[in-house]
Design a protein around this motif. Structure first.
Motif, short mmCIF file in Angstrom:
data_model
loop_
_atom_site.label_atom_id
_atom_site.label_comp_id
_atom_site.label_asym_id
_atom_site.label_seq_id
_atom_site.Cartn_x
_atom_site.Cartn_y
_atom_site.Cartn_z
N ALA A 75 6.15 -2.39 -13.31
CA ALA A 75 6.77 -1.23 -12.67
C ALA A 75 5.77 -0.09 -12.51
O ALA A 75 5.68 0.54 -11.45
CB ALA A 75 7.99 -0.77 -13.48
N HIS A 76 5.01 0.17 -13.57
CA HIS A 76 4.03 1.25 -13.48
C HIS A 76 2.89 0.89 -12.53
O HIS A 76 2.41 1.75 -11.78
CB HIS A 76 3.48 1.56 -14.87
CG HIS A 76 4.39 2.40 -15.70
ND1 HIS A 76 4.56 3.75 -15.50
CD2 HIS A 76 5.21 2.08 -16.73
CE1 HIS A 76 5.43 4.23 -16.37
NE2 HIS A 76 5.85 3.23 -17.13
N CYS A 77 2.46 -0.37 -12.55
CA CYS A 77 1.40 -0.78 -11.62
C CYS A 77 1.86 -0.64 -10.17
O CYS A 77 1.09 -0.16 -9.32
CB CYS A 77 1.00 -2.23 -11.90
SG CYS A 77 -0.03 -2.45 -13.36
N ASN A 78 3.09 -1.04 -9.88
CA ASN A 78 3.59 -0.91 -8.52
C ASN A 78 3.65 0.55 -8.09
O ASN A 78 3.36 0.89 -6.92
CB ASN A 78 4.98 -1.54 -8.41
CG ASN A 78 4.94 -3.06 -8.43
OD1 ASN A 78 3.97 -3.66 -7.98
ND2 ASN A 78 5.99 -3.67 -8.96
N GLU A 79 4.00 1.43 -9.02
CA GLU A 79 4.02 2.86 -8.71
C GLU A 79 2.62 3.37 -8.41
O GLU A 79 2.40 4.13 -7.45
CB GLU A 79 4.64 3.63 -9.88
CG GLU A 79 4.96 5.07 -9.57
CD GLU A 79 5.82 5.70 -10.66
OE1 GLU A 79 6.98 6.04 -10.36
OE2 GLU A 79 5.33 5.86 -11.80
N TRP A 80 1.63 2.96 -9.23
CA TRP A 80 0.23 3.34 -8.98
C TRP A 80 -0.22 2.85 -7.60
O TRP A 80 -0.89 3.57 -6.85
CB TRP A 80 -0.67 2.76 -10.05
CG TRP A 80 -0.79 3.52 -11.32
CD1 TRP A 80 -0.35 3.15 -12.56
CD2 TRP A 80 -1.44 4.80 -11.52
NE1 TRP A 80 -0.66 4.11 -13.50
CE2 TRP A 80 -1.34 5.12 -12.89
CE3 TRP A 80 -2.09 5.68 -10.65
CZ2 TRP A 80 -1.87 6.30 -13.42
CZ3 TRP A 80 -2.61 6.86 -11.18
CH2 TRP A 80 -2.50 7.16 -12.54
N ILE A 81 0.14 1.61 -7.26
CA ILE A 81 -0.28 1.04 -5.97
C ILE A 81 0.29 1.84 -4.82
O ILE A 81 -0.42 2.19 -3.86
CB ILE A 81 0.14 -0.44 -5.88
CG1 ILE A 81 -0.72 -1.29 -6.82
CG2 ILE A 81 0.02 -0.96 -4.44
CD1 ILE A 81 -0.24 -2.73 -6.96
N ASN A 82 1.58 2.16 -4.88
CA ASN A 82 2.20 2.93 -3.81
C ASN A 82 1.55 4.30 -3.64
O ASN A 82 1.26 4.74 -2.53
CB ASN A 82 3.70 3.09 -4.08
CG ASN A 82 4.47 1.80 -3.93
OD1 ASN A 82 4.04 0.90 -3.20
ND2 ASN A 82 5.60 1.69 -4.60
N LEU A 83 1.28 4.97 -4.77
CA LEU A 83 0.64 6.28 -4.71
C LEU A 83 -0.78 6.18 -4.18
O LEU A 83 -1.23 7.02 -3.38
CB LEU A 83 0.64 6.92 -6.11
CG LEU A 83 2.01 7.37 -6.63
CD1 LEU A 83 1.91 7.74 -8.11
CD2 LEU A 83 2.55 8.54 -5.82
N ALA A 84 -1.50 5.14 -4.61
CA ALA A 84 -2.88 4.96 -4.14
C ALA A 84 -2.91 4.73 -2.64
O ALA A 84 -3.71 5.36 -1.92
CB ALA A 84 -3.53 3.78 -4.88
N GLU A 85 -2.06 3.85 -2.16
CA GLU A 85 -2.06 3.56 -0.73
C GLU A 85 -1.65 4.78 0.09
O GLU A 85 -2.19 5.00 1.19
CB GLU A 85 -1.14 2.37 -0.45
CG GLU A 85 -1.71 1.07 -1.02
CD GLU A 85 -0.84 -0.14 -0.74
OE1 GLU A 85 0.34 0.04 -0.37
OE2 GLU A 85 -1.34 -1.28 -0.90
N ASN A 86 -0.74 5.59 -0.43
CA ASN A 86 -0.35 6.82 0.27
C ASN A 86 -1.49 7.83 0.34
O ASN A 86 -1.49 8.72 1.20
CB ASN A 86 0.85 7.46 -0.42
CG ASN A 86 2.14 6.68 -0.21
OD1 ASN A 86 2.24 5.88 0.72
ND2 ASN A 86 3.12 6.90 -1.07
N ASN A 87 -2.46 7.68 -0.58
CA ASN A 87 -3.61 8.59 -0.61
C ASN A 87 -4.90 7.91 -0.14
O ASN A 87 -6.00 8.41 -0.41
CB ASN A 87 -3.80 9.13 -2.03
CG ASN A 87 -2.75 10.17 -2.41
OD1 ASN A 87 -2.86 11.34 -2.06
ND2 ASN A 87 -1.71 9.73 -3.12
N ASN A 88 -4.76 6.77 0.56
CA ASN A 88 -5.91 6.04 1.12
C ASN A 88 -6.92 5.65 0.05
O ASN A 88 -8.14 5.75 0.24
CB ASN A 88 -6.59 6.87 2.22
CG ASN A 88 -5.68 7.13 3.39
OD1 ASN A 88 -5.03 6.22 3.89
ND2 ASN A 88 -5.61 8.39 3.81
N ILE A 89 -6.42 5.20 -1.08
CA ILE A 89 -7.25 4.76 -2.20
C ILE A 89 -7.06 3.25 -2.37
O ILE A 89 -5.92 2.76 -2.38
CB ILE A 89 -6.86 5.51 -3.49
CG1 ILE A 89 -7.16 7.00 -3.35
CG2 ILE A 89 -7.58 4.93 -4.71
CD1 ILE A 89 -6.54 7.86 -4.43
N GLY A 90 -8.15 2.53 -2.49
CA GLY A 90 -8.07 1.09 -2.70
C GLY A 90 -7.75 0.75 -4.14
O GLY A 90 -7.80 1.60 -5.04
#
Length: 350
Positions: free
Chosen positions: A265-280
């Motif tokens: 759950a936390h990893c998925n949240e990190w991924i969504n936030l990263a992609e919204n900020n153009n971070i790989g």
């Protein structure tokens, strides 16, 4: 439903060096659920000196989790934010309990058709000869992405190893990643990154110690090679704080270790936030046994990332659990013709 836990020590085949010291043994715990004759198992793995839940009361919290198991997964996860590895163990155990065969947590082409996950080959710290011998073996094994731990031996020798690699293999042949585990001082980091950039490095993980947001932000803004945050993510469980970190530091990548950041759950949240900020991003295991590695790998495949992931740690231990996971030609496979050797696992469960 009943719940219990059991401790297990994983022994390294060869002492493995990082900038935080040499590892010879890895402690881990298994959370076991039992209901109507079915078992579920999840691994709770910490890294001493790194995990936020490396605390004296760790086993007490595991015992509390077992005693509260009837409250259910969602309620437990809310109470375990300070214990991310137990959160991950809880997620795995409930998935395992309700799966068809205990170990198929995320059915996919990875588990059904042996579709591979590309992974990096890991080179541990040591003297120059040892590191070069590891490199030669990884190249023989067919890896095209190499991750090298740096920061423990003389930096000039580490540069020499990278120069040797690049003299024989260009960036189109071998992708090079380095992991400093926070070994550089903030005042020297930019100079060292400039030296590393001469060898066309894909990225460097955590060049300076975590919790230096201003220094890390300055590095990321002016770096000659991409920076990936790793340890920086540990201990941050609220979405607003995750976003504040990403928007403050603005890294090029983040690295997700489910055992260290609180599970799926936390990893998925990190991924969504990263992609919204153009971070790989990419996913890395944290020296779990094959039980935890299997849980990470199956989930990782469902994310559909083409980048090499950090999932090649299953062969490090002398007493790991035999399972369908197999590394071949720089890829991780789930071999459908191989079975789990459940003898050790049954001993844990009973």
């Amino acid at each position: 439903m009943k719940a219990s836990y059991s401790k297990y020590n994983l022994n390294f085949k060869v002492p493995s060096g990082t900038s935080r010291g040499v590892l010879t043994r890895k402690e881990t715990w298994f959370l076991i659920l039992e209901e109507n004759g079915r078992y579920g198992i999840g691994e709770c793995g910490i890294l001493r000196g790194l995990s936020i839940d490396d605390v004296p009361e760790y086993e007490q919290r595991l015992a509390w989790t077992c005693g509260q198991i009837e409250k259910g997964e969602t309620a437990l996860l809310k109470k375990l934010n300070s214990f991310p590895s137990i959160q991950f163990g809880v997620e795995q155990a409930f998935l395992s309990l309700h799966s068809e065969d205990t170990f198929t947590l995320f059915p996919s082409d990875f588990t059904k058709k042996e579709a591979p996950i590309p992974i990096n080959g890991l080179i541990w710290m040591g003297d120059e000869a040892f590191m070069l011998s590891q490199l030669e073996q990884k190249l023989r094994d067919g890896f095209t992405c190499i991750k090298m731990k740096i920061g423990a031996i003389d930096f000039q020798k580490e540069l020499s190893i990278l120069k040797t690699i690049r003299s024989q293999f260009g960036p189109n042949q071998i992708e090079l990643r380095v992991d400093a585990n926070g070994a550089f001082g903030a005042e020297e980091a930019h100079i060292k990154l400039k030296q590393l950039s001469e060898f066309q490095i894909h990225s460097i993980e955590q060049p300076i110690k975590s919790q230096q947001w201003e220094s890390m932000a300055n590095l990321c803004a002016n770096t000659p090679l991409p920076i990936a945050l790793d340890e920086e993510l540990i201990g941050i469980s609220q979405a607003a704080e995750k976003e504040r970190l990403l928007q403050t530091i603005k890294p090029q990548f983040i690295i997700l270790k489910p055992s260290l950041v609180g599970g799926y759950a936390h990893c998925n949240e990190w991924i969504n936030l990263a992609e919204n900020n153009n971070i790989g991003w990419w996913v890395t295991s944290a020296l779990e046994s094959n039980i935890g590695l299997n849980a990470i790998a199956q989930w990782t495949y469902t994310l559909n990332s083409a980048m090499p992931q950090g999932l090649g740690t299953g062969g490090l231990f002398t007493n790991n659990f035999e399972c369908p996971l197999e590394v071949e030609h720089g890829n991780l496979y789930y071999r459908t013709y191989k079975e789990w050797n459940t003898t050790l696992i049954e001993n844990i469960c009973t």
